[in-house]
Scaffold this motif. Structure first.
Motif, PDB file in Angstrom:
ATOM      1  N   GLN A  21       0.895  62.860 117.596  1.00  0.00           N
ATOM      2  CA  GLN A  21      -0.432  62.230 117.497  1.00  0.00           C
ATOM      3  C   GLN A  21      -0.323  60.947 116.677  1.00  0.00           C
ATOM      4  OE1 GLN A  21      -3.769  63.541 118.285  1.00  0.00           O
ATOM      5  NE2 GLN A  21      -4.422  61.537 117.525  1.00  0.00           N
ATOM      6  N   TYR A  29      -9.295  61.615 115.432  1.00  0.00           N
ATOM      7  CA  TYR A  29      -8.040  61.966 116.102  1.00  0.00           C
ATOM      8  C   TYR A  29      -8.201  63.032 117.181  1.00  0.00           C
ATOM      9  CZ  TYR A  29      -6.259  59.375 112.114  1.00  0.00           C
ATOM     10  OH  TYR A  29      -6.035  58.391 111.185  1.00  0.00           O
ATOM     11  N   GLN A  49      -5.950  72.162 113.211  1.00  0.00           N
ATOM     12  CA  GLN A  49      -4.929  71.100 113.292  1.00  0.00           C
ATOM     13  C   GLN A  49      -5.151  70.054 112.199  1.00  0.00           C
ATOM     14  OE1 GLN A  49      -5.830  69.964 117.359  1.00  0.00           O
ATOM     15  NE2 GLN A  49      -3.773  70.519 118.029  1.00  0.00           N
ATOM     16  N   LEU A  60      -8.607  66.136 116.698  1.00  0.00           N
ATOM     17  CA  LEU A  60      -7.890  67.356 116.305  1.00  0.00           C
ATOM     18  C   LEU A  60      -8.880  68.489 116.052  1.00  0.00           C
ATOM     19  CD1 LEU A  60      -5.342  65.805 113.739  1.00  0.00           C
ATOM     20  CD2 LEU A  60      -4.861  66.545 116.082  1.00  0.00           C
TER      21      LEU A  60
END
Ligand code: AMP
Ligand code: MN
Ligand code: MN
Ligand code: MN
Length: 288
Positions: free
Chosen positions: A79, A200, A206, A202
């Motif tokens: 990522q 992000y 995460q 996530l």
């Protein structure tokens, strides 16, 4: 923004100038910040510290407290993550070499994106030319070219149609690993802040794993309030800051005047339950 809390920001610790993908040169950025009542300003260009000396000089002239910064792109578990370094030393050899290396990677990637755009019938070389004339070649430059050429109505559409991951003009870049970036910021004596944790995509677990690792690598703060950040995103990041004992940072992520999102110096104040990153930056004497 945090609803009714949304007020003029007195500190803005995340901004861009024309030394990366902003449109204002450092002096013009400082001028606008001063007009908006910003009393402490960090310039945090992508992968570049070139704007820090002129921004520092402009801040001295305008009586704005200057925080030298940088926003470094890196990679964590596949990522792309951005780390804002604050109070970095713009003359430190390791940081300069790091930025130079990223500049080279960015140029190679811009060349690939140019070829990919050409492959779908667009004038790739002409579109990429402005990005290749500046030291930090970003997708924002390419997006502006696409808009100017009539291939997209605005920057968002340029990203949606061509430049987002998975779109025809996108090329990946082998960003340094998170650990390497944290070492670089630490090596300059800077304070590391995880930029826009909510952007992000996530999951909560995460994101918690990322924050845990970030903290273990010496990370000091999370951006808990940014221009355009919704209440639930801010609450989510504040919860993580409290859980991991990290400070909160705030800023606009300003790039250019005239865009309604990310306005310079306008975002919610730091919530009182979060310890401010300004303590680590030595800004407490300003009462900020
Ligand atoms: P790069 O670092 O070259 O991959 O370019 C990423 C930059 O593009 C970010 O720093 C943002 O300023 C900008 N950006 C990313 N997504 C968008 C979007 N959807 N709309 C406008 N700007 C974007
Ligand atoms: Mn940007
Ligand atoms: Mn960013
Ligand atoms: Mn930014």
């Amino acid at each position: 923004m945090n609803g009714a809390d949304a007020t003029e920001g007195l500190i803005d610790l995340h901004t861009h100038s024309s030394c990366s993908d902003g449109t204002l040169d450092p002096a013009a950025l400082v001028q606008l910040a001063a007009e908006r009542g910003v009393r402490a300003l960090a310039l945090t260009d992508h992968d570049s510290v070139a704007g820090l000396p002129p921004a520092a000089a402009a801040c001295r002239a305008k009586d704005v407290c200057f925080v030298p910064g940088v926003e470094l792109s890196c990679e964590w578990r596949g990522q792309e993550i951005h780390i804002v370094g604050l109070n970095v030393d713009a003359a430190e050899a390791g940081l300069l070499e790091y930025c130079a290396q990223l500049g080279r990677l960015r140029r190679e990637r811009m060349q690939q994106m140019s070829e990919r755009l050409s492959a779908v019938g667009l004038p790739g070389a002409a579109l990429a030319a402005p990005a290749l004339r500046v030291p930090v070649a970003t997708r924002t430059h390419l997006a502006r070219s696409l808009v100017a050429g009539g291939f997209a109505r605005d920057l968002q559409e340029a990203f949606e149609r061509y430049l987002r991951r998975g779109r025809p003009g996108y090329a990946a870049i082998a960003w340094p690993a998170l650990g390497r970036t944290m070492e670089c910021i630490g090596g300059t004596g800077g304070v590391a802040v995880l930029a826009h944790p909510h952007r992000y995509g996530l999951s909560t677990s995460q994101l918690a794993a990322l924050v845990l690792e970030f903290k273990a690598l010496g990370g000091a703060g999370l951006e808990v309030s940014l221009a355009g950040m919704g209440r639930s995103d801010s609450d989510r990041v504040q919860t993580l800051a409290r859980r991991f004992g990290l400070a909160g940072s705030i800023g606009s992520d300003f790039h250019q005047p005239g865009l309604p999102w990310r306005p310079l110096g306008r975002f919610a104040k730091l919530p009182s339950a979060i310890s401010p990153i300004t303590t680590s930056l030595g800004l407490t004497s300003l009462g900020l």
